[in-house]
Design an enzyme around this catalytic site. Structure first.
Site, PDB file in Angstrom:
ATOM      1  N   GLY A  23       0.815  -1.216   0.000  1.00 28.20           N
ATOM      2  CA  GLY A  23       0.000   0.000   0.000  1.00 28.20           C
ATOM      3  C   GLY A  23       0.838   1.249   0.000  1.00 28.20           C
ATOM      4  N   ALA A  24       1.881   1.255  -0.843  1.00 29.07           N
ATOM      5  CA  ALA A  24       2.904   2.295  -0.755  1.00 29.07           C
ATOM      6  C   ALA A  24       2.670   3.471  -1.685  1.00 29.07           C
ATOM      7  CB  ALA A  24       4.275   1.673  -1.067  1.00 29.07           C
ATOM      8  N   ASN A  25       1.546   3.517  -2.380  1.00 28.01           N
ATOM      9  CA  ASN A  25       1.367   4.556  -3.389  1.00 28.01           C
ATOM     10  C   ASN A  25       0.670   5.820  -2.872  1.00 28.01           C
ATOM     11  OD1 ASN A  25      -0.932   2.429  -3.683  1.00 28.01           O
ATOM     12  ND2 ASN A  25      -1.828   4.328  -4.448  1.00 28.01           N
ATOM     13  N   GLY A  27      -0.785   8.134   1.016  1.00 31.87           N
ATOM     14  CA  GLY A  27      -0.971   8.232   2.452  1.00 31.87           C
ATOM     15  C   GLY A  27       0.234   7.830   3.276  1.00 31.87           C
ATOM     16  N   ILE A  28      -0.036   7.053   4.319  1.00 29.80           N
ATOM     17  CA  ILE A  28       1.003   6.635   5.253  1.00 29.80           C
ATOM     18  C   ILE A  28       2.044   5.771   4.556  1.00 29.80           C
ATOM     19  CG2 ILE A  28       1.441   5.294   7.359  1.00 29.80           C
ATOM     20  CD1 ILE A  28      -1.449   6.166   8.188  1.00 29.80           C
ATOM     21  N   GLY A  29       1.598   4.920   3.627  1.00 28.56           N
ATOM     22  CA  GLY A  29       2.539   4.061   2.918  1.00 28.56           C
ATOM     23  C   GLY A  29       3.542   4.853   2.113  1.00 28.56           C
ATOM     24  N   SER A 152      -4.416  -0.401  13.827  1.00 29.06           N
ATOM     25  CA  SER A 152      -5.195   0.792  14.143  1.00 29.06           C
ATOM     26  C   SER A 152      -5.771   0.614  15.535  1.00 29.06           C
ATOM     27  CB  SER A 152      -6.337   0.961  13.136  1.00 29.06           C
ATOM     28  OG  SER A 152      -7.299   1.894  13.591  1.00 29.06           O
ATOM     29  N   TYR A 177     -14.161  -3.214   9.685  1.00 29.98           N
ATOM     30  CA  TYR A 177     -12.831  -2.629   9.777  1.00 29.98           C
ATOM     31  C   TYR A 177     -12.178  -2.948  11.118  1.00 29.98           C
ATOM     32  CZ  TYR A 177      -9.062   0.792   9.424  1.00 29.98           C
ATOM     33  OH  TYR A 177      -7.822   1.397   9.390  1.00 29.98           O
TER      34      TYR A 177
END
Length: 317
Positions: A23-25, A27-29, A152, A177
């Site tokens: 998920g690196a594309n 936000g936090i990633g 989270s 979630y």
């Protein structure tokens, strides 16, 4: 960046390290990738959307011109894609020093993965369980490796009903979630338990959470958050109580790099209610560390994904 306490300046250089970030594309990633690139790590961006990943990589190179960043297409909601992506990563990087299981989704409605699992549970938990197992050999090949599970504090409201894994009759956005994030932290603890039982000092399993950080998941988490993020007059609230991506990525960065970190620990913001502030040790819900739950969830993941980790010993009951 953090005004006091642990920050990027305390992170060691990572010149010889290979780090995989899911998920690196955005936000936090993406912020995590940029932090790691500045530490001179070789970063592998494992992303579902190749086009978005290309744009994110270009963005990193704009700010860190000498960054070593590669992309592997990998969709955590599809076990065939996880296998294909893991094979590509392992072939290119026979030694992996850090795996940061960062990607997360909040489906918002009842959806199924390609393999028929409830979307949040199948992506956030089962997808990462599968990827970690498929990359365990290159992790074992490293001298001192880490697997960082990005959770989270929503996990505190989570629970796993093994008789209703599909949430077919009880789905709500928040329930799905919270359950997925709860399962991720149970996994992180059980993984460390099994590594220790197998007599393995590396890799270690560590967890982190970003607190209240401006991200896609937070923005899409309901009408109240949508109102908060889209109302100009509320900018002061966002600025005061919600961190931006570079700050929210610091718990993950500390878990991945700080030499003092040990297996089984959990890092998050140190400020009020763990919403903001420099990263420090945090405590998960006590239910996360229950051995019986960890064992049952692990065995469920084995059965659902067909992936078994190559441990020589498992925890004694």
């Amino acid at each position: 960046m953090a005004k006091s306490g642990w920050g990027p300046a305390q992170a060691p250089r990572m010149n010889d390290a290979t780090v995989v970030v899911t998920g690196a594309n955005s936000g936090i990633g993406l912020a995590t990738v940029r932090h790691l690139a500045r530490l001179d790590a070789q970063v592998v961006m494992a992303c579902r959307n190749a086009g978005a990943a290309d744009r994110a990589r270009a963005d990193v190179l704009d700010s860190v011109p000498n960054a070593r960043v590669d992309i592997v297409q990998l969709d955590l909601s599809d076990l065939a894609s996880v296998r294909k992506g893991a094979d590509e990563i392992a072939d290119s990087y026979p030694v992996i020093d850090v795996l940061i299981n960062n990607a997360g989704v909040m489906a918002g409605r009842h959806q199924l993965t390609a393999d028929g699992f409830e979307m949040d549970f199948g992506t956030n938990f089962l997808g990462h369980y599968a990827l970690t197992g498929l990359l365990l050999e290159p992790l074992l090949a490293a001298r001192s490796a880490r697997v960082v599970t990005v959770g989270s504090n929503a996990h505190r409201a989570g629970a796993v009903d093994f008789d209703d894994l599909g949430l077919d009759t009880s789905f709500t956005t928040s329930k799905a979630y919270a359950r997925a994030k709860f399962a991720q932290l149970v996994f992180a603890v059980e993984f460390q338990r099994r590594l220790s039982a197998a007599g393995l000092s590396s890799p270690i399993s560590v967890a982190a959470h970003p607190g209240a950080t401006h991200s896609g998941v937070m923005r899409d988490s309901g009408a109240v958050m949508s109102w908060l993020f889209t109302t100009p007059s509320l900018h002061w609230i966002r600025r005061t109580f919600i961190m931006e991506g570079p700050e929210g990525a610091l718990p993950s960065l500390r878990a991945a790099t700080d030499p003092s970190v040990i297996g089984g620990q959990y890092y998050g913001p140190s400020g009020p209610m763990q919403f903001t502030g420099p990263p420090a040790l945090a405590l998960p819900s006590p239910r996360v560390v229950e051995p019986e739950l960890g064992q049952r969830l692990w065995e469920t993941a084995e059965e659902l994904t067909g992936i078994r980790y190559p441990f020589t010993r498992t925890p004694q009951a």
